[in-house]
Design a protein around this motif. Structure first.
Motif, PDB file in Angstrom:
ATOM      1  N   VAL A   1       0.548  -0.890   0.109  1.00  0.00           N
ATOM      2  CA  VAL A   1       0.329   0.167   0.423  1.00  0.00           C
ATOM      3  C   VAL A   1       0.815   1.112  -0.082  1.00  0.00           C
ATOM      4  N   THR A   2       0.546   2.139  -0.604  1.00  0.00           N
ATOM      5  CA  THR A   2       1.459   3.409  -1.396  1.00  0.00           C
ATOM      6  C   THR A   2       0.657   4.932  -0.608  1.00  0.00           C
ATOM      7  N   GLU A   3      -0.855   4.615  -1.807  1.00  0.00           N
ATOM      8  CA  GLU A   3      -1.498   6.067  -1.781  1.00  0.00           C
ATOM      9  C   GLU A   3      -2.958   5.154  -1.909  1.00  0.00           C
ATOM     10  N   PRO A   4      -3.281   4.677  -0.664  1.00  0.00           N
ATOM     11  CA  PRO A   4      -4.254   4.517  -0.933  1.00  0.00           C
ATOM     12  C   PRO A   4      -5.628   5.474  -1.076  1.00  0.00           C
ATOM     13  N   VAL A   5      -6.701   5.192  -1.526  1.00  0.00           N
ATOM     14  CA  VAL A   5      -7.997   5.547  -2.109  1.00  0.00           C
ATOM     15  C   VAL A   5      -9.199   4.728  -1.912  1.00  0.00           C
TER      16      VAL A   5
ATOM     17  N   ASP B  78      -5.206   1.739  -5.075  1.00  0.00           N
ATOM     18  CA  ASP B  78      -3.998   2.505  -4.866  1.00  0.00           C
ATOM     19  C   ASP B  78      -3.818   3.320  -5.812  1.00  0.00           C
ATOM     20  N   PHE B  79      -3.435   4.942  -6.098  1.00  0.00           N
ATOM     21  CA  PHE B  79      -2.858   5.704  -6.821  1.00  0.00           C
ATOM     22  C   PHE B  79      -2.082   5.537  -6.733  1.00  0.00           C
ATOM     23  N   VAL B  80      -0.922   4.799  -6.830  1.00  0.00           N
ATOM     24  CA  VAL B  80       0.264   4.359  -7.299  1.00  0.00           C
ATOM     25  C   VAL B  80       0.315   2.981  -7.594  1.00  0.00           C
ATOM     26  N   THR B  81      -0.127   2.166  -6.871  1.00  0.00           N
ATOM     27  CA  THR B  81      -0.068   0.631  -7.245  1.00  0.00           C
ATOM     28  C   THR B  81      -1.099   0.194  -8.016  1.00  0.00           C
TER      29      THR B  81
ATOM     30  N   PHE C 263     -16.146  -6.210  -9.339  1.00  0.00           N
ATOM     31  CA  PHE C 263     -15.423  -4.862  -9.269  1.00  0.00           C
ATOM     32  C   PHE C 263     -15.839  -3.776 -10.261  1.00  0.00           C
ATOM     33  N   TYR C 264     -16.176  -2.622  -9.029  1.00  0.00           N
ATOM     34  CA  TYR C 264     -16.518  -1.355 -10.233  1.00  0.00           C
ATOM     35  C   TYR C 264     -14.905  -0.274 -10.001  1.00  0.00           C
ATOM     36  N   ALA C 265     -14.437   0.273 -10.541  1.00  0.00           N
ATOM     37  CA  ALA C 265     -13.023   1.041 -10.421  1.00  0.00           C
ATOM     38  C   ALA C 265     -13.725   1.891 -11.299  1.00  0.00           C
ATOM     39  N   SER C 266     -12.637   3.352 -10.757  1.00  0.00           N
ATOM     40  CA  SER C 266     -13.091   4.172 -11.432  1.00  0.00           C
ATOM     41  C   SER C 266     -11.607   5.238 -11.857  1.00  0.00           C
ATOM     42  N   ALA C 267     -11.745   5.446 -12.932  1.00  0.00           N
ATOM     43  CA  ALA C 267     -10.356   6.322 -12.975  1.00  0.00           C
ATOM     44  C   ALA C 267     -10.081   7.667 -12.424  1.00  0.00           C
ATOM     45  N   THR C 268      -8.741   7.823 -11.857  1.00  0.00           N
ATOM     46  CA  THR C 268      -8.935   9.582 -11.620  1.00  0.00           C
ATOM     47  C   THR C 268      -8.473  10.635 -13.176  1.00  0.00           C
ATOM     48  N   GLU C 269      -8.776  11.637 -12.676  1.00  0.00           N
ATOM     49  CA  GLU C 269      -8.582  12.947 -13.224  1.00  0.00           C
ATOM     50  C   GLU C 269      -8.785  12.539 -14.541  1.00  0.00           C
ATOM     51  N   ALA C 270     -10.249  12.054 -15.167  1.00  0.00           N
ATOM     52  CA  ALA C 270     -10.367  11.553 -16.582  1.00  0.00           C
ATOM     53  C   ALA C 270     -11.220  11.901 -17.364  1.00  0.00           C
ATOM     54  N   LEU C 271     -10.182  13.651 -17.711  1.00  0.00           N
ATOM     55  CA  LEU C 271     -10.537  14.313 -18.932  1.00  0.00           C
ATOM     56  C   LEU C 271     -10.324  14.247 -19.767  1.00  0.00           C
TER      57      LEU C 271
ATOM     58  N   PRO D 172      -6.270   4.002 -10.310  1.00  0.00           N
ATOM     59  CA  PRO D 172      -8.285   4.158 -10.083  1.00  0.00           C
ATOM     60  C   PRO D 172      -8.349   5.183  -8.576  1.00  0.00           C
ATOM     61  N   GLY D 173      -9.612   6.038  -8.570  1.00  0.00           N
ATOM     62  CA  GLY D 173      -9.654   6.771  -7.445  1.00  0.00           C
ATOM     63  C   GLY D 173     -10.782   6.435  -7.101  1.00  0.00           C
ATOM     64  N   ALA D 174     -11.591   5.608  -6.995  1.00  0.00           N
ATOM     65  CA  ALA D 174     -13.183   4.941  -6.257  1.00  0.00           C
ATOM     66  C   ALA D 174     -12.834   3.151  -6.327  1.00  0.00           C
ATOM     67  N   LEU D 175     -13.513   2.273  -5.874  1.00  0.00           N
ATOM     68  CA  LEU D 175     -14.002   1.565  -6.289  1.00  0.00           C
ATOM     69  C   LEU D 175     -15.265   0.646  -5.211  1.00  0.00           C
ATOM     70  N   ALA D 176     -15.839  -0.335  -5.867  1.00  0.00           N
ATOM     71  CA  ALA D 176     -17.298  -0.540  -5.324  1.00  0.00           C
ATOM     72  C   ALA D 176     -17.502  -2.072  -5.834  1.00  0.00           C
ATOM     73  N   PHE D 177     -17.764  -3.042  -4.805  1.00  0.00           N
ATOM     74  CA  PHE D 177     -18.311  -4.240  -4.976  1.00  0.00           C
ATOM     75  C   PHE D 177     -19.477  -5.116  -4.961  1.00  0.00           C
ATOM     76  N   ASP D 178     -19.652  -5.736  -6.308  1.00  0.00           N
ATOM     77  CA  ASP D 178     -20.932  -6.107  -6.334  1.00  0.00           C
ATOM     78  C   ASP D 178     -20.856  -7.517  -6.092  1.00  0.00           C
ATOM     79  N   PRO D 179     -22.319  -8.232  -4.780  1.00  0.00           N
ATOM     80  CA  PRO D 179     -21.354  -9.123  -4.197  1.00  0.00           C
ATOM     81  C   PRO D 179     -22.824 -10.081  -4.978  1.00  0.00           C
ATOM     82  N   HIS D 180     -23.730  -9.438  -6.279  1.00  0.00           N
ATOM     83  CA  HIS D 180     -24.755 -10.454  -7.125  1.00  0.00           C
ATOM     84  C   HIS D 180     -23.800 -11.282  -8.183  1.00  0.00           C
TER      85      HIS D 180
END
Length: 209
Positions: free
Chosen positions: A62-66, A81-84, A121-129, A109-117
């Motif tokens: 873990v380096t920069e967990p988000v 993790d913003f780095v790893t 996993f859903y992960a969003s990219a950061t600063e994705a302009l 990645p900037g955010a993370l969610a888990f679908d137990p159904h």
């Protein structure tokens, strides 16, 4: 600690040395907290009363967990993790071999969610302009990219939090203050009657039923 009505609950412990990223293990009822920076230990565990729980691992990568989520099916903690990129750990904080997830736009990645159904996993990219394709990446427990029929339209340029509501199988994405978009498991946007007023910050959670 609060109940579902926002009333504070007193705990015996004080969660000493906790970090800014949290994940709850519904199997052993431990709360994991992760923090970046130097030092040999990058995470800690607590019981539900806020007392330290002894673990043998250190969450060493873990380096920069988000964000972090717990998968109750394989009892693994997935950390964005913003780095790893995405790293995975067992309940003791030991690293589990995991391939690099090919995030959209090549951004961390900037955010993370888990679908137990469907155990996705859903992960969003950061600063994705400037991205011309969906900036939410979907992957399975082994790190394989999952294709969806939807495109997650109208996600903001830098979604800062996500949560999955297993009661109605909906993904909620916080794009910024007073901006939350809702999707089904395939990435099709769901129209809601409300507008999520006064939403702000860097956290989002769906209360279990």
């Amino acid at each position: 600690v609060f109940d579902l009505n926002g009333n504070r609950i007193k705990t015996l412990g004080k969660f000493p040395g906790s970090g800014s990223v949290l994940a709850f293990d519904s199997y052993n009822h431990h709360l994991y907290t992760l923090f970046g920076g130097g030092g040999p230990t990058r995470g800690a565990a607590f019981d539900e009363e806020g007392n330290p729980a002894k673990i043998s691992g250190t969450f060493g990568d873990v380096t920069e967990p988000v964000a972090a989520v717990f998968d109750p099916f394989n009892r693994r903690i997935y950390v964005a993790d913003f780095v790893t990129n995405i790293s995975v750990y067992d309940e003791q904080g030991n690293g589990v071999k995991f391939p690099a997830v090919n995030m959209k736009c090549g951004n961390p990645p900037g955010a993370l969610a888990f679908d137990p159904h469907n155990r996705h996993f859903y992960a969003s990219a950061t600063e994705a302009l400037g991205c011309f394709y969906p900036i939410i990446t979907v992957f399975d427990e082994a790190g394989n990219i999952v294709k969806t029929t939807g495109t997650f339209p109208n996600v903001g340029a830098n979604p800062i939090a996500m949560t999955f509501d297993a009661h109605n199988n909906r993904l909620y994405v916080e794009n910024g203050p007073n901006s939350v978009t809702v999707y089904d498991e395939e990435g099709h946007q769901i129209t809601t009657s409300g507008t999520f007023p006064n939403v702000g910050g860097f956290g989002l959670v769906a209360a279990p039923q």
